[in-house]
Design an enzyme around this catalytic site. Structure first.
Site, PDB file in Angstrom:
ATOM      1  N   PHE A 124      48.999 -26.746  68.163  1.00  0.00           N
ATOM      2  CA  PHE A 124      48.027 -27.598  67.497  1.00  0.00           C
ATOM      3  C   PHE A 124      48.379 -28.908  67.615  1.00  0.00           C
ATOM      4  O   PHE A 124      49.510 -29.420  67.503  1.00  0.00           O
ATOM      5  CB  PHE A 124      47.836 -27.187  66.104  1.00  0.00           C
ATOM      6  N   ASP A 202      55.178 -23.342  62.290  1.00  0.00           N
ATOM      7  CA  ASP A 202      53.701 -23.677  61.525  1.00  0.00           C
ATOM      8  C   ASP A 202      52.985 -22.289  61.682  1.00  0.00           C
ATOM      9  O   ASP A 202      52.830 -21.756  62.472  1.00  0.00           O
ATOM     10  CB  ASP A 202      52.909 -24.554  62.493  1.00  0.00           C
ATOM     11  N   TYR A 227      44.076 -23.170  53.916  1.00  0.00           N
ATOM     12  CA  TYR A 227      42.430 -22.843  53.868  1.00  0.00           C
ATOM     13  C   TYR A 227      41.938 -22.163  54.760  1.00  0.00           C
ATOM     14  O   TYR A 227      40.563 -22.106  55.046  1.00  0.00           O
ATOM     15  CB  TYR A 227      41.939 -24.248  54.108  1.00  0.00           C
ATOM     16  N   LYS A 228      42.703 -21.398  55.714  1.00  0.00           N
ATOM     17  CA  LYS A 228      42.058 -20.456  56.562  1.00  0.00           C
ATOM     18  C   LYS A 228      42.215 -19.126  56.131  1.00  0.00           C
ATOM     19  O   LYS A 228      41.110 -18.862  55.307  1.00  0.00           O
ATOM     20  CB  LYS A 228      43.012 -20.421  57.975  1.00  0.00           C
ATOM     21  N   ARG A 381      35.429 -19.408  69.485  1.00  0.00           N
ATOM     22  CA  ARG A 381      36.411 -18.372  68.968  1.00  0.00           C
ATOM     23  C   ARG A 381      36.039 -17.553  67.929  1.00  0.00           C
ATOM     24  O   ARG A 381      35.103 -17.988  66.952  1.00  0.00           O
ATOM     25  CB  ARG A 381      37.435 -19.527  68.330  1.00  0.00           C
TER      26      ARG A 381
HETATM   27  C1  LIG Z   1      48.252 -24.590  63.563  1.00  0.00           C
HETATM   28  C2  LIG Z   1      47.728 -25.644  62.837  1.00  0.00           C
HETATM   29  N1  LIG Z   1      48.579 -26.580  62.184  1.00  0.00           N
HETATM   30  C3  LIG Z   1      48.151 -27.647  61.803  1.00  0.00           C
HETATM   31  C4  LIG Z   1      46.854 -27.998  61.268  1.00  0.00           C
HETATM   32  C5  LIG Z   1      46.366 -29.032  60.660  1.00  0.00           C
HETATM   33  O1  LIG Z   1      46.934 -28.978  59.234  1.00  0.00           O
HETATM   34  P1  LIG Z   1      46.545 -29.925  58.186  1.00  0.00           P
HETATM   35  O2  LIG Z   1      44.940 -30.586  58.301  1.00  0.00           O
HETATM   36  O3  LIG Z   1      46.660 -29.469  56.747  1.00  0.00           O
HETATM   37  O4  LIG Z   1      47.506 -31.166  58.497  1.00  0.00           O
HETATM   38  C6  LIG Z   1      45.835 -27.005  61.706  1.00  0.00           C
HETATM   39  C7  LIG Z   1      44.598 -26.960  61.674  1.00  0.00           C
HETATM   40  O5  LIG Z   1      43.730 -26.386  61.901  1.00  0.00           O
HETATM   41  C8  LIG Z   1      46.194 -25.731  62.591  1.00  0.00           C
HETATM   42  O6  LIG Z   1      45.532 -24.938  63.178  1.00  0.00           O
END
Ligand SMILES: Cc1ncc(COP(=O)(O)O)c(C=O)c1O
Length: 421
Positions: A124, A202, A227-228, A381
């Protein structure tokens, strides 16, 4: 040949079907974006109103001792059941980006692994940005972003070779955000350990979607958002997992008072908490921590193995329908086809993906609005959240894309993208 009746029959046979009623749903709308932002559990609004009016409204500062100080520990305890971890190895708060920054900074400062940050083109963007930013602060650190030349799956040989050739700190998303590629966690952890490296996982797209055993997979560090698939609400607190043996070796770059061993002594000199609490910073976000609890409870009640079984069944159903109905119309699957290497979303690629997404969102008199999301350059998606996704939803999606493409309905929609896609 799949049809609506067959999909409805599968919904009737679904052992998890009662969980759908535990969430808020809009009439005439199908939500297939739980991998981006999970739905609102029904009990949260009343619970939050009660918490706010009683704990904040009446009890005020007394609520710290009565309710709030115990909350982070309670969340850690619940999450520890989900991730097979010791509750003392988990904390909540901040965002995934902040947690990643803190932990990578701590690892680089501790000089336990060679100064080399390794990631790949499936990760990401925020993870890659954090790595790039850290290189400015640690100029002796090399950054390698392995490019597999495609965005569906990792080339494990390439990844393992890169670690062997130049060891360091590896940062990967266990389930990738575009294609849902699902890495073999234990294999990579073991390889990294053998080659003087450590992996920071992550878990944002993985937690609540796939079973994760942090202990058995020999994971040392992991983090992710809630939040997912955990349905914690927009900007809900991230979690951080660090194996106990590493706690005393890692220093938080932000020496805030909640990371102090006894914050309420108001000692002018900083003394880091001996436990993972040393990675806390300022006052925890109590309201959003309260909001995330219902989502965690729902996942625990449903059982992650049951959720995974349904996710695979629904994914196979959707893949079958794409192959049968949508492939002849120019759609292709941009996710791994083997469920063992796939999380809980499926990316469909089409040259007019953005316009198709807009047409899905618009619906029409006869069809509900359907909410997937779009990821560049041309992916639709589809998030499968077994707590509330129905087989019927997936069938209606495929049916609607078929109409949109066949009748060229997508041409009515602008190609200009919005901020949040
Ligand atoms: C794999 C991944 N890591 C990190 C994030 C971003 O996380 P945050 O907004 O909590 O920093 C996302 C957001 O969708 C994500 O999909």
């Amino acid at each position: 040949m799949i049809d609506l009746k067959a999909a409805q029959q599968l919904d009737q046979q679904d052992p998890l079907r009662s969980f759908r009623a535990r969430f808020v749903h809009e009439e005439n709308e199908i939500y297939l974006d739980g991998n981006s932002l999970g739905k609102l559990p029904k009990e949260v609004p009343d619970q939050m109103t009660e918490n706010i009016s009683t704990q904040w409204g009446k009890q005020l500062i007394r609520s710290w001792n009565q309710n709030w100080l115990a909350l982070p520990k309670r969340l850690s305890k619940k999450y520890s059941q989900l991730l097979a971890a010791d509750p003392d190895e988990l904390i909540f708060g901040e965002s995934t980006s902040v947690r990643l920054y803190q932990i990578l900074h701590a690892l680089l400062s501790s000089h336990q692994s060679p100064p080399h940050l390794i990631s790949d083109n499936l990760n990401f963007p925020t993870d890659l940005y954090v790595l790039e930013g850290l290189q400015k602060q640690f100029p002796d650190t090399a950054v390698t972003t392995i490019n597999y030349g495609q965005e569906i799956e990792a080339d494990l040989n390439k990844l393992l070779r890169a670690i062997e050739q130049q060891p360091g700190i590896v940062c990967l998303s266990l389930v990738t955000f575009k294609s849902a590629y699902f890495y073999p966690m234990k294999k990579i952890n073991q390889w990294a350990a053998k080659h003087n490296s450590i992996v920071v996982w992550d878990l944002s797209h993985a937690v609540g979607a796939v079973p994760i055993d942090l202990e058995a997979s020999e994971t040392k560090i992991a983090l992710g958002c809630t939040y997912k698939y955990m349905n914690g609400g927009p900007g809900s607190p991230a979690f951080l997992y660090v194996k106990k043996e590493l706690h005393p070796k890692l220093d938080n770059p932000i020496q805030g008072w909640f990371g102090h061993e006894s914050p309420f002594d108001f000692d002018p000199k900083y003394k880091a908490s001996p436990g993972l609490e040393r990675f806390n910073n300022g006052t925890p976000p109590i309201l959003s921590m309260q909001a995330v609890e219902a989502g965690i409870d729902l996942v625990l009640q449903a059982g992650i193995e049951n959720l995974r079984a349904k996710s695979i069944q629904q994914s196979e159903f959707l893949l079958g329908a794409i192959k049968e109905v949508l492939a002849p119309l120019g759609c292709s699957v941009h996710s791994p086809l083997d469920s063992k290497t796939r999380g809980s979303h499926i990316a469909i690629s089409h040259s007019h993906a953005w316009q198709i997404c807009q047409a899905l969102l618009a619906g029409d008199q006869k069809t509900p609005r359907i909410i997937p999301d779009f990821r560049p350059p041309n992916f639709i998606r589809i998030g499968i959240t077994p707590l509330y996704t129905r087989f019927e939803d997936l069938w209606l999606l495929v049916n609607r894309i078929q109409t949109i493409v066949n009748s060229k309905i997508y041409l009515q929609f602008d190609e200009t993208k919005q901020d949040v896609t």
